[in-house]
Design a protein around this motif. Sequence first.
Motif, PDB file in Angstrom:
ATOM      1  N   UNK A  23      57.301  45.788  47.208  1.00  0.00           N
ATOM      2  CA  UNK A  23      58.250  46.531  47.754  1.00  0.00           C
ATOM      3  C   UNK A  23      57.818  48.144  47.456  1.00  0.00           C
ATOM      4  N   UNK A  24      57.436  48.465  46.281  1.00  0.00           N
ATOM      5  CA  UNK A  24      57.005  49.782  45.897  1.00  0.00           C
ATOM      6  C   UNK A  24      55.876  50.297  47.127  1.00  0.00           C
ATOM      7  N   UNK A  25      54.873  49.301  47.306  1.00  0.00           N
ATOM      8  CA  UNK A  25      53.843  49.790  48.317  1.00  0.00           C
ATOM      9  C   UNK A  25      54.759  49.928  49.714  1.00  0.00           C
ATOM     10  N   UNK A  26      55.609  48.997  49.955  1.00  0.00           N
ATOM     11  CA  UNK A  26      56.303  49.145  51.167  1.00  0.00           C
ATOM     12  C   UNK A  26      57.047  50.382  51.304  1.00  0.00           C
ATOM     13  N   UNK A  39      61.683  42.698  58.168  1.00  0.00           N
ATOM     14  CA  UNK A  39      60.210  43.414  58.238  1.00  0.00           C
ATOM     15  C   UNK A  39      60.057  43.590  56.681  1.00  0.00           C
ATOM     16  N   UNK A  40      61.002  43.893  55.695  1.00  0.00           N
ATOM     17  CA  UNK A  40      60.720  44.040  54.476  1.00  0.00           C
ATOM     18  C   UNK A  40      60.494  42.392  53.945  1.00  0.00           C
ATOM     19  N   UNK A  41      61.371  41.519  54.204  1.00  0.00           N
ATOM     20  CA  UNK A  41      61.319  40.200  53.664  1.00  0.00           C
ATOM     21  C   UNK A  41      60.023  39.770  53.919  1.00  0.00           C
ATOM     22  N   UNK A  42      59.572  39.931  55.191  1.00  0.00           N
ATOM     23  CA  UNK A  42      58.304  39.118  55.518  1.00  0.00           C
ATOM     24  C   UNK A  42      56.803  39.929  54.800  1.00  0.00           C
ATOM     25  N   UNK A  43      56.975  41.129  54.831  1.00  0.00           N
ATOM     26  CA  UNK A  43      56.016  41.716  54.004  1.00  0.00           C
ATOM     27  C   UNK A  43      55.982  41.305  52.454  1.00  0.00           C
ATOM     28  N   UNK A  44      57.098  41.544  52.046  1.00  0.00           N
ATOM     29  CA  UNK A  44      57.145  41.239  50.394  1.00  0.00           C
ATOM     30  C   UNK A  44      56.823  39.762  50.375  1.00  0.00           C
ATOM     31  N   UNK A  45      57.527  38.907  51.138  1.00  0.00           N
ATOM     32  CA  UNK A  45      56.901  37.657  50.898  1.00  0.00           C
ATOM     33  C   UNK A  45      55.568  37.343  50.942  1.00  0.00           C
ATOM     34  N   UNK A  46      55.028  37.707  52.095  1.00  0.00           N
ATOM     35  CA  UNK A  46      53.220  37.567  52.406  1.00  0.00           C
ATOM     36  C   UNK A  46      52.736  38.302  51.294  1.00  0.00           C
ATOM     37  N   UNK A  47      52.929  39.404  50.888  1.00  0.00           N
ATOM     38  CA  UNK A  47      52.214  40.196  49.917  1.00  0.00           C
ATOM     39  C   UNK A  47      52.147  39.349  48.601  1.00  0.00           C
ATOM     40  N   UNK A  48      53.505  38.964  48.322  1.00  0.00           N
ATOM     41  CA  UNK A  48      53.847  38.265  46.971  1.00  0.00           C
ATOM     42  C   UNK A  48      52.875  36.833  46.881  1.00  0.00           C
ATOM     43  N   UNK A  49      52.915  36.081  47.938  1.00  0.00           N
ATOM     44  CA  UNK A  49      52.022  34.898  47.984  1.00  0.00           C
ATOM     45  C   UNK A  49      50.827  35.247  47.635  1.00  0.00           C
ATOM     46  N   UNK A  50      50.148  36.117  48.513  1.00  0.00           N
ATOM     47  CA  UNK A  50      48.647  36.532  48.358  1.00  0.00           C
ATOM     48  C   UNK A  50      48.474  36.958  46.890  1.00  0.00           C
ATOM     49  N   UNK A  51      49.359  37.718  46.517  1.00  0.00           N
ATOM     50  CA  UNK A  51      48.884  38.393  45.027  1.00  0.00           C
ATOM     51  C   UNK A  51      49.040  37.398  43.949  1.00  0.00           C
ATOM     52  N   UNK A  66      46.588  45.919  43.925  1.00  0.00           N
ATOM     53  CA  UNK A  66      45.566  45.886  44.910  1.00  0.00           C
ATOM     54  C   UNK A  66      45.992  45.145  46.109  1.00  0.00           C
ATOM     55  N   UNK A  67      46.698  43.824  45.754  1.00  0.00           N
ATOM     56  CA  UNK A  67      46.851  43.007  47.144  1.00  0.00           C
ATOM     57  C   UNK A  67      48.135  43.499  47.614  1.00  0.00           C
ATOM     58  N   UNK A  68      49.136  44.001  46.799  1.00  0.00           N
ATOM     59  CA  UNK A  68      50.122  44.698  47.340  1.00  0.00           C
ATOM     60  C   UNK A  68      49.908  45.866  48.067  1.00  0.00           C
ATOM     61  N   UNK A  69      48.986  46.630  47.798  1.00  0.00           N
ATOM     62  CA  UNK A  69      48.462  47.861  48.506  1.00  0.00           C
ATOM     63  C   UNK A  69      47.897  47.633  49.846  1.00  0.00           C
ATOM     64  N   UNK A  70      46.917  46.418  49.893  1.00  0.00           N
ATOM     65  CA  UNK A  70      46.332  46.149  51.088  1.00  0.00           C
ATOM     66  C   UNK A  70      47.499  45.511  52.071  1.00  0.00           C
ATOM     67  N   UNK A  71      48.446  44.695  51.560  1.00  0.00           N
ATOM     68  CA  UNK A  71      49.332  44.012  52.295  1.00  0.00           C
ATOM     69  C   UNK A  71      50.327  45.119  53.016  1.00  0.00           C
ATOM     70  N   UNK A  72      50.779  46.123  52.138  1.00  0.00           N
ATOM     71  CA  UNK A  72      51.772  46.893  52.648  1.00  0.00           C
ATOM     72  C   UNK A  72      50.893  48.253  53.770  1.00  0.00           C
ATOM     73  N   UNK A 123      48.295  56.574  46.551  1.00  0.00           N
ATOM     74  CA  UNK A 123      47.479  55.417  45.891  1.00  0.00           C
ATOM     75  C   UNK A 123      46.768  56.061  44.514  1.00  0.00           C
ATOM     76  N   UNK A 124      45.937  57.237  44.947  1.00  0.00           N
ATOM     77  CA  UNK A 124      44.969  57.583  43.794  1.00  0.00           C
ATOM     78  C   UNK A 124      45.891  58.497  42.867  1.00  0.00           C
ATOM     79  N   UNK A 125      47.040  59.013  43.305  1.00  0.00           N
ATOM     80  CA  UNK A 125      47.637  60.033  42.156  1.00  0.00           C
ATOM     81  C   UNK A 125      49.228  59.500  41.910  1.00  0.00           C
ATOM     82  N   UNK A 126      49.334  58.219  42.310  1.00  0.00           N
ATOM     83  CA  UNK A 126      50.714  57.555  42.017  1.00  0.00           C
ATOM     84  C   UNK A 126      50.494  56.047  41.244  1.00  0.00           C
ATOM     85  N   UNK A 127      49.885  55.310  42.057  1.00  0.00           N
ATOM     86  CA  UNK A 127      49.989  53.875  41.854  1.00  0.00           C
ATOM     87  C   UNK A 127      48.951  53.699  40.803  1.00  0.00           C
ATOM     88  N   UNK A 128      47.627  54.184  40.975  1.00  0.00           N
ATOM     89  CA  UNK A 128      46.528  53.968  39.964  1.00  0.00           C
ATOM     90  C   UNK A 128      46.803  54.343  38.554  1.00  0.00           C
TER      91      UNK A 128
END
Lengths: 282, 323
Positions: free
Chosen positions: A175-178, A115-127, A84-90, A194-199
């Motif tokens: 990274x997958x969400x990104x 841009x990838x590094x920033x998003x993945x880093x931010x999403x990872x810390x939060x998650x 969920x955190x990864x989804x919301x971040x990306x 999200x509904x048909x793949x991630x969940x």
Amino acid sequence: MNASSQPGSMWSAAWALAWRELIRFFRQRTRVIGAIGQPVIFWVLFGAGLGGSFQPPKWAAGLSQPLTYQEYFFPGVAVLIVMFTAIFSTISIIEDRREGFLQGVLAAPVPRSVIVMGKVLGGTVLAVIQAGLFLLVGPLLSYVGLSPALQITLDPVPAILAALFLILIAVELTALGFLIAWPMNSTQGFHAIMSIFLMPMWLLSGAFFPGGGSDWLSWIVRLNPLTYGVAGLRRLLYSGTLPVTDSLPSMPVCVGVTVAFSVVTCLICVKLVSRPMTHNVT
Amino acid sequence: MSDICISAASVSHSYGETAALTAVDLEVHKGTVFGLLGPNGSGKTTLFRLFATLLPLQAGNISICGIDLKNDPASIRRKLGVTFQSPAVDPRLTVAENLLCHGRIYGLSRKPLISRIDELLEQFSLSDRKKSIVGELSGGLRRRVELAKGLLHRPEVLLLDEPSTGLDPAARRQFWDMIHEQQQKEGTTVVLTTHLMQEAETCAHLVLMDKGRVISQGSPQTLQASIDGDRLSIRSRDPVELRPVLESLLQVKARNVGNRMCFRVPDGAAALQHVMSTCGDRVLSAEVACPSLEDVFLEVTGRGFADDVLPDDVLQDSEEAAS
């Protein structure tokens, strides 16, 4: 005071973007509640509701007490929080593009991989903060009767290993969400994926049920890279004492698959952002 | 050392089948305020995006600060400060947080960055807004934050895409004063796109664009002086009936700008006298002026500039200019 493109300044730029993610996250209280509240509610409700019909998998036979469904579900919920955190971040990539913030970054003298590094880093810390918090606080719910007593043992070394492994899972899912969010123009499109793949990916990872009921199902579970994330975390929570079975791969396999999937998804993300796209500019 | 800051030679660009730019040639001198003026769809924003290195260069050559855009876009980005038409600041962050984040992305180290932020906030009268959330600021203040953000790394060239979009007249004037102050103080070269005549008139050099081509260029004064005669604008209560009368009287076709009829006449004073003596009772107001940039555009393209922009917008601008 000249800008440079040294690796150090790349990390500094990536950290600036990640820091922005953290500020944005903690400034939106509903996001904090959504990302941790919903999985906890799922854990308590499904745990209580499905407990009676649950058949423990083979690997649980050696535990000192019978495995309850809520305990089985525990690592799965931690992974759900990460997802969920990864989804919301990306998903914010789409907002960044719409709000115009992204074009400012694209015009900066840094490689686009920042841009990838920033998003993945931010999403990872939060998650990791949120899932780690759940792993620490979740067992305490047994004191108020919202969960049975868990048999997991979180000694310092396995706890640190579990945190490191959570980082791996978070990198892989962010990274997958990104790579799903990057080509999209609308958040509605992301919700559909999200509904048909991630969940389903999470449901079929051994997080929600063991998945040994039928051949085709156990094959999907085995081919799902997230299965190895959930299994690895489960192993670390029991200090590596669980036996290896079909539905519970060994720790080296779990680490190997999770690292490989993280690397592949990150590389695809870098490749994607390096392609000039006209819809990045508004 | 060359005085040329930006040069574009035979630059063409297309989006699929649609040509957005065709063989554009231009040169921007260092330390000037340079305007790309044209109606919507004239290709000015595409050219802006090429300069900002946001679009790949398909054909032709662009060099900025002596660096070839095709070979080394990363070095060019270091020389550019870019302000986009749509805001590129994060509405959920404070003013200081936005500037800090942007400065770090530009590789500036923390200590000098913090003092540079204070300096710019002071310069743009934003010091008391340092801790305000950007999304809660007025459009004018937000634009100033954008401008400060674009200048953090002391760029040699400041690129502005339609900088006064969404600003009220007072905020627009204030914004322009700040741009000119920056250009004079630091010698920054300013390149902007606009479809507003009033804005274009403040530029030192203008390029008029239409349908992806450069149709004319020079200083606003030179461009205006290239047309003979005067412009007579007339407002009437019954323009539909009066129009043919005036057209036959003045022997020239009228063109509508907002709720006025405009005529290009060789001698404005004489034409005005003629109109007032013949049908003065049907005229609400009349004005004689030198040819505008809009007349230059009409002269070269045969089309009114306002055909492509909202007439009210143009009208509002000319009214603001008059007041």
